[in-house]
Design a protein around this motif. Structure first.
Motif, PDB file in Angstrom:
ATOM      1  N   ALA A  35       4.950  19.580  -3.389  1.00 48.90           N
ATOM      2  CA  ALA A  35       4.975  19.404  -2.093  1.00 48.90           C
ATOM      3  C   ALA A  35       4.208  17.739  -2.049  1.00 48.90           C
ATOM      4  O   ALA A  35       4.394  16.517  -0.735  1.00 48.90           O
ATOM      5  N   TYR A  36       2.918  17.426  -2.385  1.00 50.83           N
ATOM      6  CA  TYR A  36       1.958  17.212  -1.888  1.00 50.83           C
ATOM      7  C   TYR A  36       2.461  16.087  -2.912  1.00 50.83           C
ATOM      8  O   TYR A  36       2.391  14.596  -2.570  1.00 50.83           O
ATOM      9  N   ILE A  37       2.426  15.923  -4.307  1.00 49.51           N
ATOM     10  CA  ILE A  37       3.278  14.801  -4.877  1.00 49.51           C
ATOM     11  C   ILE A  37       4.238  13.892  -4.502  1.00 49.51           C
ATOM     12  O   ILE A  37       4.346  12.476  -4.356  1.00 49.51           O
ATOM     13  N   CYS A  38       5.253  14.480  -3.841  1.00 49.55           N
ATOM     14  CA  CYS A  38       6.533  14.471  -3.415  1.00 49.55           C
ATOM     15  C   CYS A  38       6.069  13.437  -2.144  1.00 49.55           C
ATOM     16  O   CYS A  38       6.785  12.337  -2.026  1.00 49.55           O
ATOM     17  N   ALA A  39       4.999  14.244  -1.289  1.00 49.91           N
ATOM     18  CA  ALA A  39       4.762  13.254  -0.151  1.00 49.91           C
ATOM     19  C   ALA A  39       4.453  11.830  -0.506  1.00 49.91           C
ATOM     20  O   ALA A  39       4.897  11.123  -0.177  1.00 49.91           O
ATOM     21  N   VAL A  40       3.423  12.063  -0.991  1.00 49.59           N
ATOM     22  CA  VAL A  40       2.646  10.775  -1.963  1.00 49.59           C
ATOM     23  C   VAL A  40       4.105   9.583  -2.233  1.00 49.59           C
ATOM     24  O   VAL A  40       3.265   8.938  -1.809  1.00 49.59           O
ATOM     25  N   ALA A  41       4.794  10.326  -2.648  1.00 49.66           N
ATOM     26  CA  ALA A  41       5.675   9.188  -3.784  1.00 49.66           C
ATOM     27  C   ALA A  41       6.487   8.958  -2.366  1.00 49.66           C
ATOM     28  O   ALA A  41       6.678   7.128  -2.350  1.00 49.66           O
ATOM     29  N   ALA A  42       6.925   9.107  -2.143  1.00 55.50           N
ATOM     30  CA  ALA A  42       8.430   8.986  -0.584  1.00 55.50           C
ATOM     31  C   ALA A  42       7.340   7.611   0.190  1.00 55.50           C
ATOM     32  O   ALA A  42       7.537   7.035   0.677  1.00 55.50           O
ATOM     33  N   TYR A  43       5.902   9.262   0.790  1.00 55.15           N
ATOM     34  CA  TYR A  43       5.096   7.461   1.429  1.00 55.15           C
ATOM     35  C   TYR A  43       4.646   6.368   1.293  1.00 55.15           C
ATOM     36  O   TYR A  43       5.205   4.864   1.713  1.00 55.15           O
ATOM     37  N   ASP A  44       4.340   6.212   0.058  1.00 56.22           N
ATOM     38  CA  ASP A  44       4.416   5.269  -1.118  1.00 56.22           C
ATOM     39  C   ASP A  44       4.765   4.326  -0.748  1.00 56.22           C
ATOM     40  O   ASP A  44       5.105   3.166  -0.505  1.00 56.22           O
ATOM     41  N   PHE A  45       6.233   4.521  -1.077  1.00 51.65           N
ATOM     42  CA  PHE A  45       7.626   3.643  -1.429  1.00 51.65           C
ATOM     43  C   PHE A  45       8.130   2.884   0.030  1.00 51.65           C
ATOM     44  O   PHE A  45       8.696   2.027  -0.195  1.00 51.65           O
ATOM     45  N   VAL A  46       8.212   4.600   0.432  1.00 50.95           N
ATOM     46  CA  VAL A  46       8.722   3.947   1.646  1.00 50.95           C
ATOM     47  C   VAL A  46       7.590   2.533   2.389  1.00 50.95           C
ATOM     48  O   VAL A  46       8.566   1.463   3.166  1.00 50.95           O
ATOM     49  N   VAL A  47       6.938   2.651   2.593  1.00 54.89           N
ATOM     50  CA  VAL A  47       6.264   2.675   3.543  1.00 54.89           C
ATOM     51  C   VAL A  47       5.614   0.975   2.997  1.00 54.89           C
ATOM     52  O   VAL A  47       5.906  -0.578   3.636  1.00 54.89           O
ATOM     53  N   THR A  48       5.748   1.088   1.686  1.00 57.38           N
ATOM     54  CA  THR A  48       5.511  -0.915   0.899  1.00 57.38           C
ATOM     55  C   THR A  48       6.667  -0.949   0.818  1.00 57.38           C
ATOM     56  O   THR A  48       6.283  -3.215   1.208  1.00 57.38           O
ATOM     57  N   PHE A  49       8.030  -0.838   0.607  1.00 56.35           N
ATOM     58  CA  PHE A  49       8.412  -1.736   0.694  1.00 56.35           C
ATOM     59  C   PHE A  49       8.466  -2.372   1.818  1.00 56.35           C
ATOM     60  O   PHE A  49       9.789  -3.343   2.271  1.00 56.35           O
ATOM     61  N   ILE A  50       8.848  -1.499   3.543  1.00 59.04           N
ATOM     62  CA  ILE A  50       8.881  -2.097   4.971  1.00 59.04           C
ATOM     63  C   ILE A  50       7.841  -3.076   4.893  1.00 59.04           C
ATOM     64  O   ILE A  50       8.302  -4.387   4.937  1.00 59.04           O
ATOM     65  N   ILE A  51       6.369  -3.356   3.952  1.00 59.18           N
ATOM     66  CA  ILE A  51       5.833  -4.299   3.733  1.00 59.18           C
ATOM     67  C   ILE A  51       6.612  -5.398   3.519  1.00 59.18           C
ATOM     68  O   ILE A  51       6.090  -6.228   4.344  1.00 59.18           O
ATOM     69  N   LEU A  52       6.873  -5.249   2.369  1.00 61.82           N
ATOM     70  CA  LEU A  52       6.726  -6.352   1.309  1.00 61.82           C
ATOM     71  C   LEU A  52       8.446  -6.847   2.233  1.00 61.82           C
ATOM     72  O   LEU A  52       8.670  -8.166   1.994  1.00 61.82           O
ATOM     73  N   PHE A  53       9.447  -6.024   2.614  1.00 64.52           N
ATOM     74  CA  PHE A  53      10.599  -6.877   3.044  1.00 64.52           C
ATOM     75  C   PHE A  53      10.281  -7.598   4.501  1.00 64.52           C
ATOM     76  O   PHE A  53      10.785  -8.942   4.581  1.00 64.52           O
ATOM     77  N   ILE A  54       9.650  -6.920   5.015  1.00 64.62           N
ATOM     78  CA  ILE A  54       8.653  -8.087   6.166  1.00 64.62           C
ATOM     79  C   ILE A  54       7.862  -9.361   5.466  1.00 64.62           C
ATOM     80  O   ILE A  54       8.364 -10.418   6.704  1.00 64.62           O
ATOM     81  N   ALA A  55       7.117  -9.013   4.929  1.00 64.26           N
ATOM     82  CA  ALA A  55       6.590 -10.120   4.750  1.00 64.26           C
ATOM     83  C   ALA A  55       7.387 -11.341   3.710  1.00 64.26           C
ATOM     84  O   ALA A  55       7.746 -12.470   4.270  1.00 64.26           O
ATOM     85  N   ASP A  56       8.421 -10.813   3.653  1.00 61.50           N
ATOM     86  CA  ASP A  56       9.865 -11.991   2.646  1.00 61.50           C
ATOM     87  C   ASP A  56      10.167 -12.448   4.093  1.00 61.50           C
ATOM     88  O   ASP A  56      10.651 -13.803   3.354  1.00 61.50           O
TER      89      ASP A  56
END
Length: 523
Positions: free
Chosen positions: A419-440
């Protein structure tokens, strides 16, 4: 000297008690921290605060911090060797500039957001330790063996390593400037929360009892899934499908692997927060897991793929083993480290093929090696963690002993780890993608270089310097000619116009020149 609690105040101001408390707290926050003994302790200006800590533990933690710092250039050399020559320096600069940005962010508010113990949300801390205030001689959040300032510096290098791993996804097509600003933002909204979850005593994963010794979640899965998001946002290299890219310097890859392995001993060994038996077992497990994963990877390649003893495969396996050991090193026995190394070597070897099925261009295989290996290592903690290994630091003993994993018949632990590592992976990917998408979408923060810049190389476009400037004097890539077989072709330059001759260029041969003399070298 007047005590700061009794500074005279003009009567006309008539401050309220609440205002007095706010002003006093603000002033004292910049004064030397109280000693670990609380109100009975002395002032750093009148008392030797070193007596509250063991010099051996402090020495080991400072040494581990220095060992961890070596890992940043280790990552830089590893990635630069895997890239083509014209993009070498850009990858090195991304790692080193990322180190500088991270150290500032960590001092500014990163450490406080990750480890302040007065922030009770379970998600992220507060600004109690803004600019490293209240860290001089307090006990660290994770251990009374070392001071908080020593702990803060050690953890700051963890953050820098994560950034170096993550930014390698920019290989051969990413701009440097936007990545520096994105790094600061990413550390604040992604890395600091991930760290708070597992290592801050108020973090939700910490309270759940999840086992993550040295950063399988924040560092390894954090960098791996962030790199996956970065790769998706950048898109594939322009000739990704037409050309088979090969590493330009296997020697750089080996050098980077050696530096990483050396530094990782401080990375995992220092996570015991003291010069103790648990640090010794962490180093033992780190070496065994890395060695086993490297052997399994290269043997698998030899038997089932290439019939060659591949150097790149060996280095990839070693790094994957080091990654898998990160969450496990202080929880498992040396015997199970061998199993963890073998399992990780096989799974990550197979995971390299995922980028083909996902149709992404993960040039450095960051997701397959760091993301997948970190995921595997964290989950295996739920199976192999045992109480007596954790107890070797002298802290997790008696009533404080951990319950272990399946080897201790604690069946629930595996579910917590997943549960922990799935939460880390999901949060990390989604928030990072949002940051990069907006920056681009912001003109001056566009992530990718132009097609022409990608063709001539990121070194020339973004830096204007070259890692191997002595190899050729001519820098006009349009005068270069490589035959379909990959053999350098001799070129005659006449009045500035290149004319391929069809002849194979001998190494170091001076090109013939018609018209104005111009000494040049074969590419």
């Amino acid at each position: 000297m007047a005590d700061i609690h009794t500074i005279p105040t003009p009567a006309s101001l008539n401050p309220t008690p609440a205002l007095k408390e706010v002003v006093t707290n603000y002033i004292t926050s910049f004064a030397p921290s109280v000693t670990p003994t609380g109100s009975s302790g002395g002032d750093v200006r009148h008392e030797n605060l070193n007596k509250f800590f063991d010099n051996g533990n402090i020495s080991w933690m400072l040494t581990s911090t220095c060992l961890c710092l070596i890992m940043v250039p280790g990552v830089a050399f590893f990635y630069s060797g895997l890239a083509r020559r014209k993009n070498t320096l850009a990858l090195i600069m991304l790692s080193m500039l990322g180190l500088c940005v991270t150290l500032f962010q960590w001092y500014f508010w990163g450490y406080s957001l990750a480890f302040s113990q007065t922030g009770t949300s379970g998600y992220i801390g507060n600004l109690r330790h803004f600019a490293f205030i209240r860290t001089l001689a307090d006990y660290s959040p994770s251990s009374n063996y070392v001071s908080e300032l020593v702990f803060a510096n050690f953890q700051g290098i963890f953050a820098a390593i994560t950034v170096a791993l993550f930014t390698g996804a920019a290989a051969e097509r990413g701009r440097i400037g936007p990545m520096l600003l994105i790094t600061f933002i990413w550390l604040t909204v992604v890395y600091c929360p991930l760290t708070c979850w597992i290592w801050n005593p108020n973090g939700w994963a910490y309270k759940w009892g999840v086992y993550d010794f040295a950063g399988g979640g924040p560092v390894e899965v954090g960098s791996g899934f962030a790199a996956l998001a970065y790769t998706v946002c950048l898109g594939r290299r322009s000739k990704f499908l037409a050309e088979q890219y090969r590493p330009h310097s296997v020697l750089n890859v080996v050098l980077g692997t050696a530096l990483l392995w050396f530094g990782w001993l401080g990375f995992n060994g220092g996570s015991a927060y003291g010069s103790n038996l648990r640090a010794a077992i962490a180093i033992t497990n780190t070496n065994l897991t890395a060695a086993t994963a490297g052997l399994v990877w290269v043997l698998y390649d030899y038997i089932f793929k290439t019939r060659k003893w591949t150097t790149i495969g060996f280095c990839s396996g070693v790094v994957a083993g080091l990654v898998a050991a990160t969450p496990c090193a202080g929880f498992v026995s040396p015997h199970t480290s061998l199993a963890i190394g073998a399992i990780t070597g096989l799974i990550c070897n197979w995971a390299i093929l995922l980028k083909t099925h996902m149709k992404i261009d993960d040039a450095m295989d960051i997701f397959a090696i760091h993301g997948v290996a970190g995921f595997v290592g964290t989950i295996l903690n739920g199976l192999f963690a045992v109480d007596y290994i954790a107890a070797m630091d002298g802290t997790f003993v008696g009533d404080n002993a951990i319950r272990g994993g399946w080897f201790n018949h604690h069946w629930r632990q595996l579910g917590l780890q997943v549960a922990y590592i799935c939460a880390v992976a999901a949060y990390d990917f989604v928030v990072t993608f949002i940051i990069l998408f907006i920056a681009d979408k912001i003109p001056f923060l566009q992530l990718r270089v132009t097609p022409d810049a990608e063709e001539i190389g990121v070194d020339a476009d973004q830096i204007g310097e070259y890692a191997f400037d002595y190899i050729e004097e001519r820098r006009d890539y349009k005068q270069w000619k490589i035959s379909p077989s990959g053999i350098p072709e001799e070129i005659v330059v006449s009045n500035g116009i290149p004319h391929p001759t069809g002849n194979v260029a001998a190494p170091g041969k001076v090109l013939e020149v018609a018209g104005q003399p111009n000494i040049d070298f074969a590419v």
